[in-house]
Structures are given as structure tokens and as C-alpha cells.
Scaffold this motif. Structure first.
Motif, PDB file in Angstrom:
ATOM      1  N   GLU A  30       0.825  -1.150  -0.058  1.00 47.38           N
ATOM      2  CA  GLU A  30       0.013  -0.009  -0.042  1.00 47.38           C
ATOM      3  C   GLU A  30       0.787   1.284   0.021  1.00 47.38           C
ATOM      4  O   GLU A  30       0.293   2.466  -0.130  1.00 47.38           O
ATOM      5  CB  GLU A  30      -0.897   0.150   1.268  1.00 47.38           C
ATOM      6  N   GLY A  31       2.289   1.216   0.122  1.00 44.29           N
ATOM      7  CA  GLY A  31       3.106   2.321   0.130  1.00 44.29           C
ATOM      8  C   GLY A  31       3.047   3.176   1.458  1.00 44.29           C
ATOM      9  O   GLY A  31       2.075   2.781   2.463  1.00 44.29           O
ATOM     10  N   ALA A  32       4.081   3.986   1.769  1.00 45.15           N
ATOM     11  CA  ALA A  32       3.912   4.571   2.962  1.00 45.15           C
ATOM     12  C   ALA A  32       2.706   5.452   3.403  1.00 45.15           C
ATOM     13  O   ALA A  32       2.138   5.725   4.651  1.00 45.15           O
ATOM     14  CB  ALA A  32       5.125   5.555   3.064  1.00 45.15           C
ATOM     15  N   SER A  33       1.827   5.917   2.042  1.00 47.80           N
ATOM     16  CA  SER A  33       0.698   6.585   2.415  1.00 47.80           C
ATOM     17  C   SER A  33      -0.469   5.797   2.658  1.00 47.80           C
ATOM     18  O   SER A  33      -1.557   6.196   3.086  1.00 47.80           O
ATOM     19  CB  SER A  33       0.437   7.242   1.259  1.00 47.80           C
ATOM     20  N   GLY A  34      -0.554   4.442   2.757  1.00 47.92           N
ATOM     21  CA  GLY A  34      -1.492   3.456   2.925  1.00 47.92           C
ATOM     22  C   GLY A  34      -2.326   3.478   1.844  1.00 47.92           C
ATOM     23  O   GLY A  34      -3.548   2.904   1.819  1.00 47.92           O
ATOM     24  N   ALA A  35      -2.151   4.104   0.709  1.00 46.39           N
ATOM     25  CA  ALA A  35      -2.861   3.965  -0.559  1.00 46.39           C
ATOM     26  C   ALA A  35      -3.092   2.652  -1.211  1.00 46.39           C
ATOM     27  O   ALA A  35      -2.282   1.906  -1.031  1.00 46.39           O
ATOM     28  CB  ALA A  35      -2.623   5.069  -1.581  1.00 46.39           C
ATOM     29  N   LYS A  36      -4.658   2.171  -1.644  1.00 48.13           N
ATOM     30  CA  LYS A  36      -4.855   1.259  -2.095  1.00 48.13           C
ATOM     31  C   LYS A  36      -5.095   1.105  -3.653  1.00 48.13           C
ATOM     32  O   LYS A  36      -5.509   0.364  -4.359  1.00 48.13           O
ATOM     33  CB  LYS A  36      -6.045   0.433  -1.335  1.00 48.13           C
ATOM     34  N   VAL A  37      -4.995   2.602  -3.991  1.00 48.37           N
ATOM     35  CA  VAL A  37      -5.592   2.693  -5.356  1.00 48.37           C
ATOM     36  C   VAL A  37      -4.430   3.553  -6.215  1.00 48.37           C
ATOM     37  O   VAL A  37      -3.962   4.661  -5.474  1.00 48.37           O
ATOM     38  CB  VAL A  37      -6.950   3.282  -5.693  1.00 48.37           C
ATOM     39  N   LEU A  38      -4.416   3.306  -7.277  1.00 42.12           N
ATOM     40  CA  LEU A  38      -3.615   4.189  -8.219  1.00 42.12           C
ATOM     41  C   LEU A  38      -4.031   4.500  -9.494  1.00 42.12           C
ATOM     42  O   LEU A  38      -4.540   3.793 -10.278  1.00 42.12           O
ATOM     43  CB  LEU A  38      -1.928   3.577  -8.494  1.00 42.12           C
ATOM     44  N   LYS A  39      -4.257   5.951  -9.583  1.00 39.99           N
ATOM     45  CA  LYS A  39      -4.894   6.410 -10.859  1.00 39.99           C
ATOM     46  C   LYS A  39      -3.852   6.906 -11.605  1.00 39.99           C
ATOM     47  O   LYS A  39      -2.943   7.883 -11.372  1.00 39.99           O
ATOM     48  CB  LYS A  39      -5.808   7.202 -10.483  1.00 39.99           C
ATOM     49  N   LEU A  40      -3.740   6.501 -12.968  1.00 35.72           N
ATOM     50  CA  LEU A  40      -2.609   6.838 -13.947  1.00 35.72           C
ATOM     51  C   LEU A  40      -3.095   6.901 -15.448  1.00 35.72           C
ATOM     52  O   LEU A  40      -3.661   6.307 -15.636  1.00 35.72           O
ATOM     53  CB  LEU A  40      -1.613   5.568 -13.905  1.00 35.72           C
ATOM     54  N   TRP A  41      -2.397   8.154 -16.065  1.00 34.71           N
ATOM     55  CA  TRP A  41      -2.786   8.566 -17.235  1.00 34.71           C
ATOM     56  C   TRP A  41      -1.591   8.514 -17.955  1.00 34.71           C
ATOM     57  O   TRP A  41      -0.853   9.202 -17.503  1.00 34.71           O
ATOM     58  CB  TRP A  41      -3.699   9.828 -17.240  1.00 34.71           C
ATOM     59  N   ILE A  87      -7.834  19.816 -14.490  1.00 39.03           N
ATOM     60  CA  ILE A  87      -8.070  18.395 -14.138  1.00 39.03           C
ATOM     61  C   ILE A  87      -7.197  17.893 -12.887  1.00 39.03           C
ATOM     62  O   ILE A  87      -7.643  17.069 -12.067  1.00 39.03           O
ATOM     63  CB  ILE A  87      -7.380  17.501 -15.388  1.00 39.03           C
ATOM     64  N   ILE A  88      -5.966  18.448 -12.537  1.00 38.36           N
ATOM     65  CA  ILE A  88      -4.994  17.803 -11.647  1.00 38.36           C
ATOM     66  C   ILE A  88      -5.418  18.534 -10.405  1.00 38.36           C
ATOM     67  O   ILE A  88      -4.795  18.122  -9.382  1.00 38.36           O
ATOM     68  CB  ILE A  88      -3.608  17.635 -12.101  1.00 38.36           C
ATOM     69  N   ASN A  89      -6.038  19.547 -10.586  1.00 41.22           N
ATOM     70  CA  ASN A  89      -6.401  20.471  -9.307  1.00 41.22           C
ATOM     71  C   ASN A  89      -7.693  19.991  -8.473  1.00 41.22           C
ATOM     72  O   ASN A  89      -8.023  20.665  -7.768  1.00 41.22           O
ATOM     73  CB  ASN A  89      -6.287  21.672  -9.282  1.00 41.22           C
ATOM     74  N   SER A  90      -8.411  18.757  -9.124  1.00 39.72           N
ATOM     75  CA  SER A  90      -9.433  18.224  -8.670  1.00 39.72           C
ATOM     76  C   SER A  90      -9.148  16.845  -8.182  1.00 39.72           C
ATOM     77  O   SER A  90      -8.368  16.279  -8.159  1.00 39.72           O
ATOM     78  CB  SER A  90     -10.355  18.277  -9.893  1.00 39.72           C
ATOM     79  N   GLY A  93      -8.717  13.791 -10.439  1.00 37.41           N
ATOM     80  CA  GLY A  93      -7.320  13.882 -11.153  1.00 37.41           C
ATOM     81  C   GLY A  93      -6.458  12.557 -10.991  1.00 37.41           C
ATOM     82  O   GLY A  93      -6.812  11.674  -9.868  1.00 37.41           O
ATOM     83  N   PRO A  94      -5.630  12.310 -11.612  1.00 36.66           N
ATOM     84  CA  PRO A  94      -4.810  11.110 -11.547  1.00 36.66           C
ATOM     85  C   PRO A  94      -3.695  11.382 -10.393  1.00 36.66           C
ATOM     86  O   PRO A  94      -3.473  12.369 -10.102  1.00 36.66           O
ATOM     87  CB  PRO A  94      -4.044  11.140 -12.864  1.00 36.66           C
ATOM     88  N   ASP A  95      -3.081  10.193  -9.995  1.00 36.34           N
ATOM     89  CA  ASP A  95      -1.907  10.272  -9.047  1.00 36.34           C
ATOM     90  C   ASP A  95      -0.736  10.317  -9.747  1.00 36.34           C
ATOM     91  O   ASP A  95       0.149  10.937  -9.242  1.00 36.34           O
ATOM     92  CB  ASP A  95      -1.966   8.896  -8.078  1.00 36.34           C
ATOM     93  N   VAL A  96      -0.560   9.941 -10.970  1.00 37.20           N
ATOM     94  CA  VAL A  96       0.606  10.074 -11.883  1.00 37.20           C
ATOM     95  C   VAL A  96       0.141  10.252 -13.069  1.00 37.20           C
ATOM     96  O   VAL A  96      -0.837   9.211 -13.493  1.00 37.20           O
ATOM     97  CB  VAL A  96       1.638   9.014 -11.526  1.00 37.20           C
TER      98      VAL A  96
END
Length: 434
Positions: A30-41, A87-90, A93-96
């Protein structure tokens, strides 16, 4: 591409994923942030070199991060080009994501505080060692959003440059030899015109026309001009060479029938598909087309550097950026790192792309090797001159409008130069004010 691409034309946006290279347990996954979702475009076609390589990177990411869901979307290049800030200020938006490099795009967003500072990660993960200083130019931006120095706000993992693609069958059928000078190129185009064939495809509604203009201007340019135009070292005179030469020559090529007037409304995809269909002897465009031409073109084709030029439109490829609003930054860093691995770099090279750190012995196809060798030859002699729309925000649309006027002959070269000079001067002044 990609691209005054940058690219890139009706290039498609895809989405990839990011995560930790050494994860093994659920918590690590999950990474140091604990995130379980990665949004990538990203906006590469499925059969393009980067599309193939990044699909593999996503696969590797999933294997190493089984506890993370990868959300993959595909967007249009133009949609991101025009709406990236919003987009990325909302929260949507994606994570990367892959984003267009340069002052007017990544530089602007970094200045606005919309991108994550990647400097510490670049040092930690060795990206600063993997990328040469010239390739780092588009990764780093100062506090005014000007590329070439300051903190890292993006990471390129491929290179790109503009060249001339040509249809070998049409050349042979019409007795035309591959030109090595600009005079030889005009002579070749005269031969095609005499036989009723429009020799040079382009697209006025998107980036290709601007890149053709820039290649012509670079025929009379030196590094000092590039530094002045791109980095604001000194004022730029739009009514003097090399820009005057570029506009005058472009207009002359239209009048001589080298470029079709109907291409004023054409998009890059129209240009590319016409070349794939064997209707066009030559196009001037970027390395981002290479993989697609390999996959789809039935006629014999090849490429050559714009004849006589020491400077060429090109740079590192577009860059991976991590929006400041990302909730999965650690995973984003990991995905970027995966794309820098030797096996992913080799995939880029073996599918018609230009890897930044691949082993040449791992590149099998002679055309692919030539593509990489030409890029290395340009970059090793400081011959990458970036792209014409980079200097100031909004300049892409300014150039598109200007060169449409040259193609349909509704504006003279002087009128076009006036039209593109004012926004440039105003934009530079605004950037210098900070």
C-alpha cells in the motif's frame, strides 16, 4: 511526441500505474501513504513503443503490488493539453500522469504549485544519474517555471526528435534519391510535383505545421538562437532570420505545391494515416510515429534527419508528473521507477521508441537501432532544440492559427510573424515578472 506535440497529434491518452519496487507484504504494497488505489494516465497509443512498454510496466506493478488497484483511463492529448491545470487540481485527477514538458506546460503547472517536487526521489532512486544533463533539461524548472534548472517536477524515460519519414516505394518508383542537403530535398520535391504528386504531407490544425516551420528556421539557427527563444537569454527578433527564413520558406513551399493547401484543416492523424496508406512521399514529424508505422505500414519506408540541419526539434520525451493533490505519491514514484528499468527501456527500443537508458545490444531491429543512433548523434552534439510552442503558455494555439494562415495563403509570412511575435513577447515579459 509528442509531441509542439509535442506530438502530438490525435495521439491517444492511456493510463498506467505506480507502486513500490520492494514491496512484499500487504502494508508495504500500500506504500507509506497507505493508498490502495493508483490512478494513472498517459496518452500513448496501444501499439506505440511507449504504450507497449508502459503496459508491461503496469503488469510488473500489479505483480509487485497485489494489494493495490490500478485504475487505467485513456484520454486525448488535446484534452490534457488544454485542461491539465483544472484536471489535476481536482479530486478526479490522476496520481501520476504523462504530461507535456516545457515552460508553457509542466513549467507553468510547477510554478502554480500544482506538481509535486520530485527532487528528493530523483536522488534517492538514481534518476539524476540515469539521465544525462541534456535530458534533465525538461525535468527541472525554476521558481518562474523556466526549464533547465531548479527542482525536479517530472521524469522522462524516453527521448524524441523530429525527422523526415519517406516512402521508399514512391521514391524508387519516381526516381528520387534520399536527399542529404536542403537543396537536394527541394529538387526531390520538384520531381514529385512535376509528376502531379504533392510531396510533403503535414497538418495545419495541429502541431506538424509548426514543427515544419521550426525545422526550416533551425536550418539557419545556432545554439544562441535556441537559448534566446526557449530560455529568454536575449530578445528574439521575429522579423529576422532564422524565424523569417522559416516563415518565408514555408510560404514558398506552399506556393510551389510541396505542401497541399487542403492540409490547413488537417490533423496529425490525417497526416499519419495518409502516409501509412502510401499516399504521401514524405512527412516531417516525430519519433513517436515510429512504432505505429512499423506496425501498420505495408509500403517500404524509412527516415532521415532533416537534411543539412545541425539542430533538430526534439528533447527528452514527455514526463511523468505527480500532481500535488495525489493521494498515492509513494506508489506513483514506484511506477515511474519501474519505467526506468532495463527491461522496460529495452521494450521501448525494440518497439520503435527512443529509450533513455537502454543497452543497444538488446535492440534487435536495424530500423530501431538507427532511430536510437540518430537520437544519440543529435543529443551528443547538443543538437536538441526543443519545440516551437514551448516558450510561453498558450503558444500552441497561437502557432496553429498562424501556420494555418500560411498554408491556406490567407496571411503573408510577415503577417504570421507579427501574429506569433506579440503573444511570445507578452508571455516572456509575464514570466520574467514572476
Amino acid at each position: 511526441m509528442q509531441r509542439f506535440r509535442t506530438v502530438v497529434a490525435a495521439v491517444t491518452l492511456a493510463v498506467a500505474a505506480a507502486a513500490s519496487l520492494t514491496a512484499c507484504g500487504d502494508d508495504a504494497d500500500e506504500g507509506a501513504s497507505g493508498a490502495k488505489v493508483l490512478k494513472l494516465w498517459h496518452y500513448e497509443g496501444e501499439t506505440s513503443a511507449m504504450g507497449v512498454a508502459w503496459d508491461k510496466a503496469i503488469e510488473v506493478f500489479k505483480q509487485e503490488h497485489p494489494g493495490v488497484e490500478v485504475r487505467f483511463e485513456r484520454k486525448a492529448f488535446e484534452q490534457i493539453q488544454q485542461n491539465a491545470g483544472m484536471i489535476i487540481n481536482s479530486s478526479e485527477g490522476p496520481d501520476v500522469m504523462e504530461y507535456n514538458k516545457g515552460n508553457a506546460t509542466a513549467g507553468l503547472l510547477s510554478k502554480q504549485g500544482l506538481l509535486t517536487d520530485l527532487t528528493a526521489e530523483a536522488t534517492k532512486r538514481g534518476w539524476d544519474k540515469a539521465l544525462s544533463p541534456s535530458l534533465q533539461t525538461t525535468a527541472r524548472y525554476d521558481d518562474k517555471g523556466v526549464m533547465g534548472s531548479g527542482n525536479w517536477y517530472g521524469v522522462p524515460n524516453y527521448g524524441e526528435y523530429v525527422m523526415v519519414y519517406y516512402n521508399k516505394d514512391l521514391f524508387d518508383r519516381n526516381g528520387v534519391k534520399v536527399p542529404t542537403t536542403l537543396d537536394e530535398m527541394t529538387a526531390a520535391m520538384d520531381t514529385f510535383v512535376a509528376k502531379g504528386i504533392t510531396p510533403l504531407g503535414t497538418a495545419g490544425a495541429e502541431y506538424p505545421a509548426g514543427q515544419l516551420f521550426y525545422q526550416l528556421a533551425l536550418a539557419k539557427a545556432d545554439r544562441a538562437f535556441v537559448d534566446n527563444y526557449q530560455l529568454y537569454k536575449n530578445p528574439v527578433d521575429f522579423k529576422a532570420d532564422p524565424l523569417k527564413y522559416g516563415a518565408d520558406t514555408f510560404a514558398e513551399w506552399v506556393k510551389k505545391g510541396y505542401v497541399g493547401k487542403g492540409t490547413a484543416s488537417a490533423k496529425a492523424e490525417d497526416m499519419g494515416t495518409a502516409f501509412i496508406a502510401g499516399k504521401t512521399p514524405m512527412i516531417v514529424s516525430g519519433s513517436w510515429w515510429y512504432g505505429r508505422f512499423k506496425a501498420e505500414m505495408k509500403a517500404n519506408w524509412d527516415s532521415f534527419l532533416f537534411p543539412g540541419n545541425k539542430l533538430h526539434a526534439g528533447s527528452s520525451g514527455n514526463i511523468w508528473v505527480v500532481p500535488a493533490t495525489s493521494k498515492a505519491k509513494d506508489l506513483a514514484y514506484d511506477f515511474i521507477d519501474i519505467t526506468m528499468r532495463p527491461e522496460i527501456q529495452a521494450l521501448i527500443g525494440n518497439n520503435g521508441g527512443v529509450p533513455v537508458s537502454a543497452d543497444p545490444s538488446k535492440i534487435a531491429d536495424p530500423k530501431d537501432k538507427k532511430l536510437i543512433e540518430n537520437f544519440n548523434a543529435i543529443s551528443s552534439t547538443d543538437g536538441l532544440a526543443f519545440y516551437p510552442d514551448w516558450p510561453v503558455p498558450g503558444y500552441y494555439d497561437v502557432l496553429v492559427s498562424g501556420f494555418q494562415g500560411l498554408i491556406n495563403q490567407s496571411k503573408s509570412p510577415d503577417q504570421v510573424l507579427d501574429a506569433i511575435a506579440k503573444p511570445y513577447d507578452e508571455g516572456v515579459a509575464e514570466i520574467k515578472r514572476g
